[in-house]
Write an enzyme that holds these catalytic residues in place. Structure first.
Site, PDB file in Angstrom:
ATOM      1  N   GLY A   1     -11.156   7.169   0.173  1.00 59.73           N
ATOM      2  CA  GLY A   1     -12.189   6.722  -0.859  1.00 59.73           C
ATOM      3  C   GLY A   1     -13.590   6.717  -0.077  1.00 59.73           C
TER       4      GLY A   1
ATOM      5  N   GLY B   1      -8.382   1.674  -7.145  1.00 56.31           N
ATOM      6  CA  GLY B   1      -9.111   2.580  -6.283  1.00 56.31           C
ATOM      7  C   GLY B   1      -8.013   3.191  -5.481  1.00 56.31           C
ATOM      8  N   HIS B   2      -6.919   2.865  -5.101  1.00 56.21           N
ATOM      9  CA  HIS B   2      -5.851   3.530  -4.346  1.00 56.21           C
ATOM     10  C   HIS B   2      -5.232   4.369  -5.403  1.00 56.21           C
ATOM     11  CE1 HIS B   2      -6.200  -0.314  -1.650  1.00 56.21           C
ATOM     12  NE2 HIS B   2      -6.413   0.552  -0.821  1.00 56.21           N
TER      13      HIS B   2
ATOM     14  N   MET C   1      -3.447   0.622   3.638  1.00 57.66           N
ATOM     15  CA  MET C   1      -3.027  -0.621   4.253  1.00 57.66           C
ATOM     16  C   MET C   1      -2.489  -1.540   3.246  1.00 57.66           C
ATOM     17  SD  MET C   1      -5.494  -1.405   7.417  1.00 57.66           S
ATOM     18  CE  MET C   1      -6.647  -2.458   6.788  1.00 57.66           C
ATOM     19  N   GLY C   2      -2.200  -1.015   2.189  1.00 53.73           N
ATOM     20  CA  GLY C   2      -1.523  -1.706   1.066  1.00 53.73           C
ATOM     21  C   GLY C   2      -2.166  -2.733   0.293  1.00 53.73           C
TER      22      GLY C   2
ATOM     23  N   GLN D   1     -16.068   5.808   7.614  1.00 48.77           N
ATOM     24  CA  GLN D   1     -14.741   6.148   7.955  1.00 48.77           C
ATOM     25  C   GLN D   1     -14.572   7.563   7.424  1.00 48.77           C
ATOM     26  OE1 GLN D   1     -11.102   3.449   7.408  1.00 48.77           O
ATOM     27  NE2 GLN D   1     -10.795   4.796   5.520  1.00 48.77           N
TER      28      GLN D   1
HETATM   29  O1  PAF Z   1      -9.152   2.627   4.747  1.00 50.29           O
HETATM   30  C1  PAF Z   1      -8.149   2.275   5.161  1.00 50.29           C
HETATM   31  O2  PAF Z   1      -7.253   1.450   4.508  1.00 50.29           O
HETATM   32  C2  PAF Z   1      -7.670   2.137   6.381  1.00 50.29           C
HETATM   33  O3  PAF Z   1      -8.743   2.136   7.364  1.00 50.29           O
HETATM   34  C3  PAF Z   1      -6.785   3.573   7.103  1.00 50.29           C
HETATM   35  C4  PAF Z   1      -7.548   4.537   6.411  1.00 50.29           C
HETATM   36  C5  PAF Z   1      -5.489   3.550   5.872  1.00 50.29           C
HETATM   37  C6  PAF Z   1      -6.270   3.553   8.403  1.00 50.29           C
HETATM   38  O4  PAF Z   1      -5.396   2.253   8.489  1.00 50.29           O
END
Ligand code: PAF
Length: 287
Positions: A149, A36-37, A30-31, A155
């Protein structure tokens, strides 16, 4: 690195890569990207020939009164960081590209049961929004693998379950949580913390470490959860839940279960923080 905002452009690019026999990795985000990303992107680059990162603040996964409007949007800086990391393509669609008929009435993908517990209990509809947008991204990109992650443990489990149930032919890779030097799990929502709250925040990780150690040493999970919730309150964090669960399905553990995970969500000022730690309980302690 190319940035695309529209679906036809994305499909064209991907068709070229697929025609060339290239293996494609996907990193949905989600930017407001942090280290971590970037670790997710690096892991995708190790496993694929081309990596697509997506930046989309998905309105379907925010409930009324949540932070959809204030969620940090930093696309230019995100694009810069992705390019430096070696990402090949950034897909940053508009809401109307993703939901051309509007949000209401859109087909939903939901994993029953698992979506309603833990974070799902206090954020009704959240995981339906997540699995719906991730299913759409999987359909759009048709990646060979996608990287997520483990900080978002529930999730990740839901996405694995969705992909298995719907026979989606890709590998789901989960990566360990990246932490600040004081143990706080990296999160875009850490930016909501005031200086005082930021000093308190590592108590979440420390409390989970103590909880995991207690359970690994044979403590009763229910009593250990209560102790952990009390410790969080003393540290100035308001627990939403603190829970000991089985790694495989997030069910409460039976005495014979050894592969466990401790998970917690807390409110700290404007921020809702989550974290988790896996642990192995010796068979003897499990009874
Ligand atoms: O983990 C996230 O940033 C969001 O839940 C995802 C997986 C990009 C879905 O919008």
């Amino acid at each position: 690195m190319e940035t695309l905002h529209d679906i036809p452009g994305l499909r064209d690019k991907l068709a070229q890569w697929r025609a060339a026999g290239l293996r494609i990795g996907l990193v949905p985000t989600m930017g407001n990207l942090h280290a971590g990303h970037i670790a997710l992107v690096r892991a995708a680059l190790e496993r694929a020939d081309r990596v697509v990162a997506t930046v989309f603040v998905n309105p379907l996964q925010f409930g009324p009164g949540e932070d959809l409007d204030s969620y940090p949007r930093t696309l230019d800086e995100d694009a810069r960081r992705l390019a430096v990391a070696g990402c090949h393509l950034l897909f940053a669609p508009t809401e109307s590209a993703m939901y051309p008929e509007g949000r209401a009435g859109h087909t939903a993908v939901e994993v029953p049961g698992l979506s309603a517990q833990l974070c799902g209990a206090s954020r009704p509809g959240h995981f339906r929004g997540v699995t719906t947008v991730v299913a759409k991204l999987f359909n759009l990109v048709q990646p060979d693998l996608a990287v997520f992650g483990q900080k978002d443990y529930q999730q990740l489990l839901l996405i694995r379950r969705m992909a298995a149930d719907l026979n989606m032919a890709l590998d789901i890779v989960g990566l360990p949580t990246v932490r600040e030097p004081d143990g706080l799990a990296m999160s875009s929502r850490n930016g909501y913390l005031s200086a005082t709250e930021r000093r308190r925040a590592p108590a979440l990780f420390r409390t989970l470490q103590a909880l995991a150690a207690a359970v690994a040493a044979g403590a009763d999970p229910t009593q250990a959860e209560r102790d952990a919730a009390a410790a969080l309150r003393v540290a100035g964090l308001e627990p939403d839940y603190v829970s000991v669960r089985r790694q495989a399905d997030l069910a409460p553990p039976e005495p014979a279960d050894t592969e466990l995970v401790v998970l917690a969500a807390v409110k700290l000022g404007r921020a809702r923080l989550i974290d988790n730690l896996e642990l192995r309980r010796p068979a003897a302690a499990a009874g």
